[in-house]
Structures are given as C-alpha cells and as structure tokens.
Design a protein around this motif. Structure first.
Motif, PDB file in Angstrom:
ATOM      1  N   GLN A 102      35.937  36.164  40.284  1.00 37.45           N
ATOM      2  CA  GLN A 102      35.316  37.348  40.226  1.00 37.45           C
ATOM      3  C   GLN A 102      34.317  37.770  39.224  1.00 37.45           C
ATOM      4  OE1 GLN A 102      38.274  40.197  41.122  1.00 37.45           O
ATOM      5  NE2 GLN A 102      37.097  42.031  40.693  1.00 37.45           N
ATOM      6  N   MET A 103      34.416  37.214  38.005  1.00 37.48           N
ATOM      7  CA  MET A 103      33.547  37.567  36.814  1.00 37.48           C
ATOM      8  C   MET A 103      32.183  36.725  37.155  1.00 37.48           C
ATOM      9  SD  MET A 103      34.041  36.348  32.972  1.00 37.48           S
ATOM     10  CE  MET A 103      33.999  34.686  33.482  1.00 37.48           C
ATOM     11  N   VAL A 104      32.182  35.649  37.779  1.00 31.73           N
ATOM     12  CA  VAL A 104      30.924  34.901  37.477  1.00 31.73           C
ATOM     13  C   VAL A 104      30.089  35.459  39.040  1.00 31.73           C
ATOM     14  CG1 VAL A 104      29.902  32.506  38.453  1.00 31.73           C
ATOM     15  CG2 VAL A 104      31.734  32.966  36.689  1.00 31.73           C
ATOM     16  N   GLY A 149      46.468  29.881  46.627  1.00 29.77           N
ATOM     17  CA  GLY A 149      46.409  30.535  45.850  1.00 29.77           C
ATOM     18  C   GLY A 149      45.780  32.146  46.249  1.00 29.77           C
ATOM     19  N   ASN A 150      45.050  32.651  45.346  1.00 31.13           N
ATOM     20  CA  ASN A 150      44.160  34.106  45.842  1.00 31.13           C
ATOM     21  C   ASN A 150      43.190  33.714  46.781  1.00 31.13           C
ATOM     22  OD1 ASN A 150      46.143  35.561  43.992  1.00 31.13           O
ATOM     23  ND2 ASN A 150      45.100  34.333  42.253  1.00 31.13           N
ATOM     24  N   VAL A 151      43.431  33.024  47.660  1.00 32.91           N
ATOM     25  CA  VAL A 151      42.291  32.852  48.661  1.00 32.91           C
ATOM     26  C   VAL A 151      42.769  33.705  49.880  1.00 32.91           C
ATOM     27  CG1 VAL A 151      41.326  31.212  50.493  1.00 32.91           C
ATOM     28  CG2 VAL A 151      41.596  30.615  47.884  1.00 32.91           C
ATOM     29  N   GLY A 152      41.637  34.611  50.456  1.00 35.30           N
ATOM     30  CA  GLY A 152      42.018  35.458  51.444  1.00 35.30           C
ATOM     31  C   GLY A 152      41.371  35.038  53.125  1.00 35.30           C
ATOM     32  N   ALA A 178      37.234  39.867  48.301  1.00 33.23           N
ATOM     33  CA  ALA A 178      37.629  40.705  49.035  1.00 33.23           C
ATOM     34  C   ALA A 178      38.838  41.561  48.346  1.00 33.23           C
ATOM     35  CB  ALA A 178      37.958  40.126  50.603  1.00 33.23           C
ATOM     36  N   THR A 179      39.244  42.378  49.046  1.00 25.42           N
ATOM     37  CA  THR A 179      40.531  43.224  48.552  1.00 25.42           C
ATOM     38  C   THR A 179      41.474  43.282  49.613  1.00 25.42           C
ATOM     39  OG1 THR A 179      41.158  45.233  47.472  1.00 25.42           O
ATOM     40  CG2 THR A 179      39.519  45.674  49.586  1.00 25.42           C
ATOM     41  N   GLY A 180      42.946  43.680  49.112  1.00 27.83           N
ATOM     42  CA  GLY A 180      43.870  43.502  49.691  1.00 27.83           C
ATOM     43  C   GLY A 180      44.445  45.052  49.759  1.00 27.83           C
ATOM     44  N   GLU A 184      44.539  44.024  45.322  1.00 32.30           N
ATOM     45  CA  GLU A 184      44.502  42.865  45.273  1.00 32.30           C
ATOM     46  C   GLU A 184      43.024  42.134  45.453  1.00 32.30           C
ATOM     47  OE1 GLU A 184      47.061  42.272  48.479  1.00 32.30           O
ATOM     48  OE2 GLU A 184      46.267  43.739  47.156  1.00 32.30           O
ATOM     49  N   SER A 185      42.822  41.185  44.518  1.00 32.67           N
ATOM     50  CA  SER A 185      41.307  40.528  44.971  1.00 32.67           C
ATOM     51  C   SER A 185      41.885  39.047  45.421  1.00 32.67           C
ATOM     52  CB  SER A 185      40.544  40.507  43.581  1.00 32.67           C
ATOM     53  OG  SER A 185      40.290  41.564  42.933  1.00 32.67           O
ATOM     54  N   TYR A 186      40.917  38.897  46.392  1.00 33.07           N
ATOM     55  CA  TYR A 186      40.998  37.419  47.250  1.00 33.07           C
ATOM     56  C   TYR A 186      39.548  36.803  46.931  1.00 33.07           C
ATOM     57  CZ  TYR A 186      45.511  38.853  49.078  1.00 33.07           C
ATOM     58  OH  TYR A 186      46.764  39.104  49.375  1.00 33.07           O
TER      59      TYR A 186
END
Length: 292
Positions: A102-104, A149-152, A178-180, A184-186
């Motif tokens: 997310q930062m990058v 993991g946090n893959v959407g 993306a957002t849930g 939460e972030s994906y």
C-alpha cells in the motif's frame, strides 16, 4: 538538405494521415491500459509511455491507467529483509507485506505517475481502489492450497465515478489496492484490476504493457510471437504449460474482458518507445491481439 527536410515532413504528414481513421474510430471510447514491469524502472520509457497516454486524451479518447509496481515493492521488501513469495504470478501478501504494498503503490508510484502526466499538460488524478469505493473486494480463496493472505477478489467496481472522471478532462490513474466491507485493504494483481475495470466499463480496448513482445508459442524464441491469439489458442497453451507465471493474469484478464464485451485486448512490449501509439495508430500494430 532542403529535400531531406521536406521528405521528413512528408513522412510525418503520412503518419498523421495513417492515424486519422483510428482516431475517428476511437474518439470518445474508453481505453484501459495496464502499465508495470521493467518499463516503470526506466525514466525514458516511462516518459514515452505517458506521452502516449496524454496523446490519447488530447485526441478525444478516454484512457484509464492501471499501474503495478512489483519491482519497487520487491526492492522495498528486500530493504526490510522480507522475502517476496508468489503463486502463479500472484503475490502472497501477509500483513507486513500489505503495508509495504500500500505504501509503495499508493504513496510513491501513483503520485509519481500523476505528477509526470500533469507535467505534460494532462489533468491526471491519482486514485486507489479505496477512494470512493472504486474497488470493493473480499479475501481471495487459497491458490494451490496456499493462503494468499491479504489478496482480494473484486466484488464490485464504482463505474459511475470512473466514467465521470474519464469522460471529463481527467485521466484516472489507479493503484490496485481494494477495500473490504470492514475497511480492510486488499492487494489485487494489477493485471486483474485492469481486466475487471475494462469489463465493467465495456471498454473499447484493453492494453497490457509487459516486459515481452506478447504471447509466444515458445517463450525463449522471439520468432514464435503470435500476432493474433484466440481463446482456444490460449487455453491450449495454458494446458500445455506454455503460458505460466506472470503472463497468466494477463491472458486471464484478456479472456475475461473479451468474454464480457471488450472489443479488443492487446499484450504489448512496454520496453520499446511509444508502444501504445504503435499499436493504436498504425496499420501493422505490434504485440499480440487476443480475440474470442
């Protein structure tokens, strides 16, 4: 010397005339472009690709740019001593990796691209899927029995916002986060995002800029490039193990888009100058065009 100059001017005029029917055909149409890979690490190539995108806007098309950032993410993970992991071209994204992603993507790459486009006279606006709920997602299922993991997996796209921006003066530049439902972030593969957005908007064209010249029947043989590949061709090549790794999300995005109304999908070499112009505005084109 004057004759040489006149010949150069005539060549330029002929190029513009060759482009005219394509400009007429695509005027007012939406073109979704996925940009990433090695081309993002080369300032000169980046400049030329973004010049192409700016030109599309100024001749009356509606480009939407979806960007990746794998090399930059990997470099940051390496600096933090975190080992990147991939399954079939998809990044395994634990909580720590998600923060880096997310930062990058949203804090660095997205704003760099927007600044360059605006410096060319365009009106680019940087977004990620969280902004305006552009990309809603749920957690993706395991891949080959491994939790990603946090893959959407995208569940909805805010097409109203994207159309409002793209049909106005703006070039939307979208980072694939993306957002849930709970905020939460994906992390979403950028190829997948581009394909889903093209499908949702019923785009005229979907263009993937890659590190290779398109789909090859033999990945090590440049002469085996397919200039046109049908759905059957691609499915057979996947089954035969000829399309693997990072190319899988690209061809999947192409096939999904074609199945859902996108007119043309292209996989182009983004490491050559002006690949978008060469594909859209010339009779011969470059790369692989995917058909139904």
């Amino acid at each position: 010397m004057e004759d040489m100059k006149m010949e150069q001017y005539l060549n330029r005029a002929n190029m513009l005339v060759e482009a005219l029917p394509y400009i007429q055909r695509l005027f007012g149409k939406t073109i979704v472009i996925k940009y990433g890979g090695a081309a993002m690490l080369n300032e000169d190539l980046t400049q030329k690709i973004l010049e192409d995108v700016t030109l599309l806007k100024f001749v009356g098309m509606n480009p939407i740019l979806v960007h990746g950032g794998g090399p930059d993410i990997n470099n940051m993970l390496k600096a933090l001593k975190i080992e990147p992991k991939f399954i079939d071209g998809l990044r395994v994204t634990d909580d720590q990796t998600m923060q880096v992603v997310q930062m990058v993507l949203t804090g660095k790459i997205n704003k760099e691209i927007v600044a360059k486009l605006n410096g060319m006279g365009a009106s680019a606006i940087g977004l990620c899927g969280i902004d305006g709920n552009i990309l809603k997602a749920v957690k993706a299922p395991p891949k080959n029995g491994i939790d990603l993991g946090n893959v959407g997996k995208i569940t909805s796209i805010n097409t109203t916002l994207l159309k409002t921006l793209a049909h106005d003066q703006y070039i939307p530049v979208i980072a694939p986060v993306a957002t849930g439902d709970a905020g939460e972030s994906y992390n979403i593969n950028a190829d997948t995002v581009a394909g889903e957005i093209a499908t949702a908007l019923e785009a005229e064209k979907l263009i993937f800029l890659t590190d290779t010249d398109g789909i090859r029947t033999n990945e090590n043989d440049p002469e085996s490039l397919l200039y046109v590949a049908s759905k059957t061709d691609i499915l057979n090549m996947i089954e035969d193990g000829k399309i693997t790794g990072g190319m899988l999300p690209k061809v999947s995005g192409c096939l999904s888009a074609i199945d859902h109304g996108v007119k043309r999908a292209h996989i182009l070499n983004g490491t050559i100058p002006h690949p978008i112009i060469l594909e859209i505005f010339t009779d011969s084109g470059i790369g692989t065009m995917v058909t139904g």
